[in-house]
Scaffold this motif. Structure first.
Motif, short mmCIF file in Angstrom:
data_model
loop_
_atom_site.label_atom_id
_atom_site.label_comp_id
_atom_site.label_asym_id
_atom_site.label_seq_id
_atom_site.Cartn_x
_atom_site.Cartn_y
_atom_site.Cartn_z
N TRP A 166 0.83 -1.21 0.00
CA TRP A 166 0.00 0.00 0.00
C TRP A 166 0.86 1.26 0.00
O TRP A 166 0.61 2.21 -0.76
N GLY A 167 1.90 1.25 0.81
CA GLY A 167 2.76 2.42 0.90
C GLY A 167 3.46 2.76 -0.40
O GLY A 167 3.75 3.93 -0.67
N ARG A 168 3.67 1.76 -1.24
CA ARG A 168 4.42 1.98 -2.48
C ARG A 168 3.54 2.05 -3.73
O ARG A 168 3.97 2.55 -4.76
N THR A 169 2.31 1.54 -3.64
CA THR A 169 1.43 1.55 -4.82
C THR A 169 0.11 2.26 -4.58
O THR A 169 -0.60 2.58 -5.53
N GLY A 170 -0.23 2.48 -3.32
CA GLY A 170 -1.54 3.06 -3.01
C GLY A 170 -2.65 2.04 -3.02
O GLY A 170 -3.83 2.39 -2.91
N THR A 171 -2.30 0.74 -3.13
CA THR A 171 -3.30 -0.32 -3.13
C THR A 171 -3.80 -0.55 -1.71
O THR A 171 -3.03 -0.98 -0.84
N PRO A 172 -5.08 -0.30 -1.43
CA PRO A 172 -5.60 -0.49 -0.07
C PRO A 172 -5.46 -1.94 0.39
O PRO A 172 -5.30 -2.86 -0.42
N VAL A 173 -5.52 -2.12 1.69
CA VAL A 173 -5.38 -3.44 2.30
C VAL A 173 -6.72 -3.90 2.84
O VAL A 173 -7.45 -3.13 3.47
N VAL A 174 -7.05 -5.17 2.59
CA VAL A 174 -8.22 -5.78 3.22
C VAL A 174 -7.69 -6.85 4.18
O VAL A 174 -6.80 -7.63 3.83
N LEU A 175 -8.20 -6.84 5.38
CA LEU A 175 -7.71 -7.73 6.43
C LEU A 175 -8.56 -8.99 6.51
O LEU A 175 -9.78 -8.92 6.70
N ASP A 176 -7.91 -10.14 6.38
CA ASP A 176 -8.55 -11.43 6.63
C ASP A 176 -8.15 -11.83 8.04
O ASP A 176 -6.99 -12.18 8.29
N ASN A 177 -9.09 -11.77 8.98
CA ASN A 177 -8.75 -12.02 10.38
C ASN A 177 -8.33 -13.47 10.62
O ASN A 177 -7.49 -13.74 11.49
N LEU A 178 -8.88 -14.42 9.86
CA LEU A 178 -8.48 -15.82 10.04
C LEU A 178 -7.06 -16.03 9.55
O LEU A 178 -6.27 -16.73 10.19
N HIS A 179 -6.72 -15.43 8.41
CA HIS A 179 -5.35 -15.53 7.93
C HIS A 179 -4.39 -14.87 8.93
O HIS A 179 -3.30 -15.39 9.18
N HIS A 180 -4.82 -13.75 9.48
CA HIS A 180 -3.96 -13.05 10.44
C HIS A 180 -3.71 -13.91 11.68
O HIS A 180 -2.60 -13.90 12.24
N SER A 181 -4.72 -14.67 12.09
CA SER A 181 -4.54 -15.51 13.28
C SER A 181 -3.51 -16.61 13.04
O SER A 181 -2.91 -17.12 13.99
N LEU A 182 -3.30 -16.96 11.77
CA LEU A 182 -2.34 -18.02 11.42
C LEU A 182 -0.98 -17.47 11.01
O LEU A 182 0.02 -18.20 11.07
N ASN A 183 -0.94 -16.23 10.58
CA ASN A 183 0.29 -15.68 10.01
C ASN A 183 0.47 -14.24 10.49
O ASN A 183 -0.07 -13.31 9.89
N ASN A 184 1.23 -14.08 11.57
CA ASN A 184 1.40 -12.75 12.16
C ASN A 184 2.72 -12.69 12.92
O ASN A 184 3.41 -13.69 13.08
N ASP A 185 3.04 -11.50 13.39
CA ASP A 185 4.25 -11.30 14.21
C ASP A 185 3.89 -10.99 15.65
O ASP A 185 4.62 -10.28 16.35
N GLY A 186 2.75 -11.49 16.07
CA GLY A 186 2.33 -11.28 17.45
C GLY A 186 1.45 -10.07 17.65
O GLY A 186 1.04 -9.77 18.78
N GLU A 187 1.12 -9.34 16.55
CA GLU A 187 0.28 -8.16 16.70
C GLU A 187 -1.16 -8.58 17.04
O GLU A 187 -1.67 -9.55 16.51
N ARG A 188 -1.78 -7.82 17.91
CA ARG A 188 -3.18 -8.07 18.22
C ARG A 188 -4.03 -7.58 17.05
O ARG A 188 -3.67 -6.65 16.33
N LEU A 189 -5.19 -8.21 16.88
CA LEU A 189 -6.08 -7.86 15.78
C LEU A 189 -6.45 -6.38 15.82
O LEU A 189 -6.50 -5.70 14.78
N GLU A 190 -6.69 -5.87 17.01
CA GLU A 190 -7.08 -4.46 17.15
C GLU A 190 -5.99 -3.52 16.64
O GLU A 190 -6.28 -2.47 16.05
N GLU A 191 -4.73 -3.93 16.82
CA GLU A 191 -3.61 -3.09 16.38
C GLU A 191 -3.55 -3.00 14.86
O GLU A 191 -3.41 -1.92 14.29
N VAL A 192 -3.65 -4.16 14.21
CA VAL A 192 -3.54 -4.15 12.75
C VAL A 192 -4.77 -3.53 12.10
O VAL A 192 -4.68 -2.93 11.03
N LEU A 193 -5.91 -3.65 12.76
CA LEU A 193 -7.13 -3.02 12.22
C LEU A 193 -6.96 -1.51 12.10
O LEU A 193 -7.38 -0.91 11.12
N LYS A 194 -6.32 -0.91 13.09
CA LYS A 194 -6.09 0.53 13.06
C LYS A 194 -5.24 0.92 11.86
O LYS A 194 -5.49 1.92 11.18
N GLU A 195 -4.21 0.11 11.59
CA GLU A 195 -3.32 0.41 10.46
C GLU A 195 -4.03 0.20 9.13
O GLU A 195 -3.87 0.99 8.19
#
Length: 199
Positions: A166-195
Motif C-alpha cells: 500500500w505504501g508503495r502503490t496506493g493499493t488499499p489493504v483488506v484484512l482477513d482475520n483468520l489468515h492473520h490468526s495463522l500468520n502474524n508477528d504477534g500483533e493483536r487484531l485491534e492493532e492491525v485493524l487501526k493500520e
C-alpha cells in the motif's frame, strides 16, 4: 460454434441468477455480496471470441441497478491462479487479463467494488516477490489499479507486507482475520485493524 452458444447461455443464466440472488438478499436485509469470478465463464481465456462485454451489457446494467439502488457493497476475488507477481511471464500475462475481466465486469455494472488479491508467490524470497508485485502492478490498466486491494494470506504475506505494498502503490489493504490468526508477528487484531483502516 456450439461452445460459444453454450457460454452465452451460461453467462445469461449466471447474470439472471445473480440478479435474483441480490434481490433475495435485499428482502432479507443482506447488503454485502461477493460476486463469483465465474459469472462469465472463461472470460479472460485467450481463445474467447464471445464478445460478452457487448452482448451482456444490458443484463450487467440490470444487475448494477439492483446493487446501486440498494447500496449493496460488492467485491470480487480472483482464484488461486491469478498470481500477479509470478516469475513466469505467461502467468503474469494471464493474471493481468483475469484482473481486467473482473474490473470490466464491475465497470459495466456501473458499481463501486473491490477486486482483492493476495500478493502471491514467494519464489526467490518474500522481498523478491514483493518487488515483482510492484513492477507488475505498473502494467495494470487504470480501471484495475483503482479497484485492486491486497489481502494478507495464511502462509507468507502478512498484514505488514500488504501495508508495504500500500505504501508503495496506493493499493488499499483488506484484512482477513483468520489468515492473520495463522500468520502474524504477534500483533493483536485491534492493532492491525487501526493500520489497515488508514488505507
Amino acid at each position: 460454434m456450439t461452445i460459444w452458444r453454450e457460454l452465452r447461455r451460461l453467462a445469461t443464466n449466471n447474470l439472471e441468477c445473480l440478479k435474483r440472488t441480490l434481490e433475495w438478499n435485499v428482502e432479507h436485509d443482506i447488503f454485502f455480496f461477493r460476486i463469483s469470478s465465474n459469472t462469465i465463464p472463461f472470460a479472460s481465456h485467450p481463445k474467447m471470441t464471445f464478445n460478452w462485454r457487448e452482448e451482456m451489457r444490458g443484463l450487467l446494467g440490470e444487475v448494477g441497478d439492483v446493487i446501486r439502488e440498494n447500496s449493496i457493497r460488492v467485491s470480487m476475488h480472483p482464484g488461486q491462479y491469478t498470481v500477479l507477481n509470478s516469475e513466469r511471464e505467461e502467468v503474469v500475462k494471464s493474471s493481468i487479463e483475469e484482473l481486467r475481466y473482473h474490473a470490466d465486469l464491475l465497470d459495466l455494472m456501473g458499481v463501486e467494488g473491490n477486486v482483492q488479491i493476495h500478493v502471491g508467490s514467494s519464489k526467490g524470497g518474500k522481498e523478491g516477490g514483493t518487488e515483482r508485485f510492484m513492477e507488475n502492478f505498473s502494467l495494470l490498466p487504470e480501471n484495475v489499479k483503482s479497484r485492486l486491494v491486497a489481502e494478507n494470506d495464511d502462509r507468507v504475506y502478512k498484514v505488514k507486507d500488504c501495508l508495504e505494498v500500500w505504501g508503495r502503490t496506493g493499493t488499499p489493504v483488506v484484512l482477513d482475520n483468520l489468515h492473520h490468526s495463522l500468520n502474524n508477528d504477534g500483533e493483536r487484531l485491534e492493532e492491525v485493524l487501526k493500520e489497515v483502516r488508514v488505507t
